[in-house]
Design a protein around this motif. Sequence first.
Motif, mmCIF file in Angstrom:
data_model
loop_
_atom_site.group_PDB
_atom_site.id
_atom_site.type_symbol
_atom_site.label_atom_id
_atom_site.label_comp_id
_atom_site.label_asym_id
_atom_site.label_seq_id
_atom_site.Cartn_x
_atom_site.Cartn_y
_atom_site.Cartn_z
ATOM 1 N N UNK A 146 -6.996 -7.320 -10.074
ATOM 2 C CA UNK A 146 -7.088 -6.187 -9.159
ATOM 3 C C UNK A 146 -8.524 -5.640 -9.098
ATOM 4 N N UNK A 204 -4.595 3.486 -4.672
ATOM 5 C CA UNK A 204 -5.116 2.975 -3.404
ATOM 6 C C UNK A 204 -5.527 1.533 -3.612
ATOM 7 N N UNK A 205 -5.032 0.645 -2.764
ATOM 8 C CA UNK A 205 -5.233 -0.786 -2.977
ATOM 9 C C UNK A 205 -6.269 -1.363 -2.018
ATOM 10 N N UNK A 206 -6.883 -2.478 -2.428
ATOM 11 C CA UNK A 206 -7.794 -3.188 -1.518
ATOM 12 C C UNK A 206 -7.000 -4.078 -0.557
ATOM 13 N N UNK A 207 -6.109 -3.443 0.202
ATOM 14 C CA UNK A 207 -5.184 -4.193 1.062
ATOM 15 C C UNK A 207 -5.052 -3.496 2.408
ATOM 16 N N UNK A 208 -5.024 -4.300 3.470
ATOM 17 C CA UNK A 208 -4.648 -3.806 4.800
ATOM 18 C C UNK A 208 -3.414 -4.564 5.259
ATOM 19 N N UNK A 213 0.826 -1.213 0.000
ATOM 20 C CA UNK A 213 0.000 0.000 0.000
ATOM 21 C C UNK A 213 0.857 1.258 0.000
ATOM 22 N N UNK A 214 1.928 1.233 0.801
ATOM 23 C CA UNK A 214 2.784 2.426 0.895
ATOM 24 C C UNK A 214 3.465 2.715 -0.434
ATOM 25 N N UNK A 271 -12.850 -6.865 -6.960
ATOM 26 C CA UNK A 271 -13.720 -6.382 -5.889
ATOM 27 C C UNK A 271 -14.806 -5.469 -6.451
ATOM 28 N N UNK A 281 -8.798 -8.049 0.403
ATOM 29 C CA UNK A 281 -10.154 -7.995 0.937
ATOM 30 C C UNK A 281 -10.916 -9.308 0.819
#
Lengths: 98, 419
Positions: free
Chosen positions: B398, B252-256, B243-244, B401, B345
């Motif tokens: 990607x 902006x990614x669907x990632x935490x 993400x960084x 989602x 996600x």
Amino acid sequence: MRIRCPHCGERPNDEFTYLGDASVTRPDPAAADAKDEFYNYAYIRRNVAGPTQELWYHQAGCHAWLVVTRDTRTHEISEVKLAQDVALARSKSTTGAA
Amino acid sequence: MTSDRYSIFSVLTEAFRGQTGWRQAWRSASPKPNYDVVIVGGGGHGLATAYYLAKRYGMSNIAVIEKGWIGSGNIGRNTTIVRSNYLLPGNIPFYETSMKLWEGLEQDINYNAMVSQRGVLNLYHSDGQRDSYARRGNAMRMHGVDAELLDRDTVRTMYPWLNFDDARFPIKGGLLQKRGGTVRHDAVAWGYARAADRLGVDIIENAEVTGFRIENGRISGVETSRGYIGARKVGLSCAGNSSRVAAMAGLNLPIESHVLQAFVSEGIKPFIDGVVTFGAGHFYISQSDKGGLVFGGDLDGYNSYAQRGNLPVVEDVLEGGMALMPRIGRVRLLRSWGGIMDMSMDGSPIIDQTPIDGLFLNGGWCYGGFKATPAAGLCFAHLIARDEPHEVARAYRLDRFRTGHMVDEKGMGNQPNLH
């Protein structure tokens, strides 16, 4: 990591349940761009490395929702507020702006 | 003369001349002004990508840039398990491709990665869980992957000392993949680095990405702490930092990012000869060749970029271990550590193009990136070289989602803290 709950005092983090980013708000379903906004709301994350505001729920305590300001690089917690107070302040500021 | 190719003869030769002929395994490259392909991230995936780009797709002029040193991230922080016991059609062929690459890896890269197919046994503890494992095993076998559903007595012959009669979670049997096992994780990074280096790939350490140059929607290079590097194509393989890094390109990614802890005990005599996972709690264990018990559990459950976790999860993992195998209670814990997981996600990875021309993403590996290393490298290389997805990685889009074509292997939806 211990979280200082405004009601219960400092408690271990396993008493709390994590939800995530407290800075996002649910989009307006009637808006023209609602489809995109809900996609962003549901799936896209800012995933900040640094201080971030998060929603935590004191599940094994007072059942309050909290807004915790925490640094994701160090797990250091700088501020804990009741989510209710944050939401009230937020709605006041938006009403004031309108 | 130097011993470039590792073999029994080079080992014997070096033994007779005082180990003086070994060369540095890979060059310490300095960045050139331009490359055809720059891979961001010198972990297992990034190095494997560079290797397959050079080896299978005939590309040259490739660099891997890494902010720290090679293998300083999750490739050195996992529990070394490899397996392909997945359920969904989008996943099984991919992970089986990876399993087959593991099986031939050491000959392919001429490096001893200690691939050990010692078997992965997932225990079940209820009738419902047996049925779901039977379904998983059948799905695997229909894809040509080995799977055996074992009853309680068969598991007992394998591991008689497990706690079969736990009042709450009695062991009723297990799903065994014999071809699964463990691989020496650091050696995977070193082996791919050395093999890629031999094919001319520049491995540039201590070069942190600070920005991207994008002109008219197309990538033209990477700003790094060691200066600007021009590139026709850039592949991101940054695991927990996806993400960084992507944010520097405006994505902006669907990632935490979450922290996952792992543990190793003091070295003991041979104790457990396979990989065993507890089906009723979060605990999985194997024994390293040094004798340490290597085990792990669940995510801590909150976003984190700190490579360490908190004590409640330590307690949870050790409780799981004690419930499953009470005899580990006398073994002392030696070390614990945390790795940063790029939680997507739906719990499945992303190997895809990004909206920026020439910029590709390999991420969202959650806690399953290690076993995928060879196939992720191969499929990411395919995507970068051919501008189209590899056959077995078509599901890892990607935009899934947005379109609803998610690959939700665990049925846990889009809450990373539930995975």
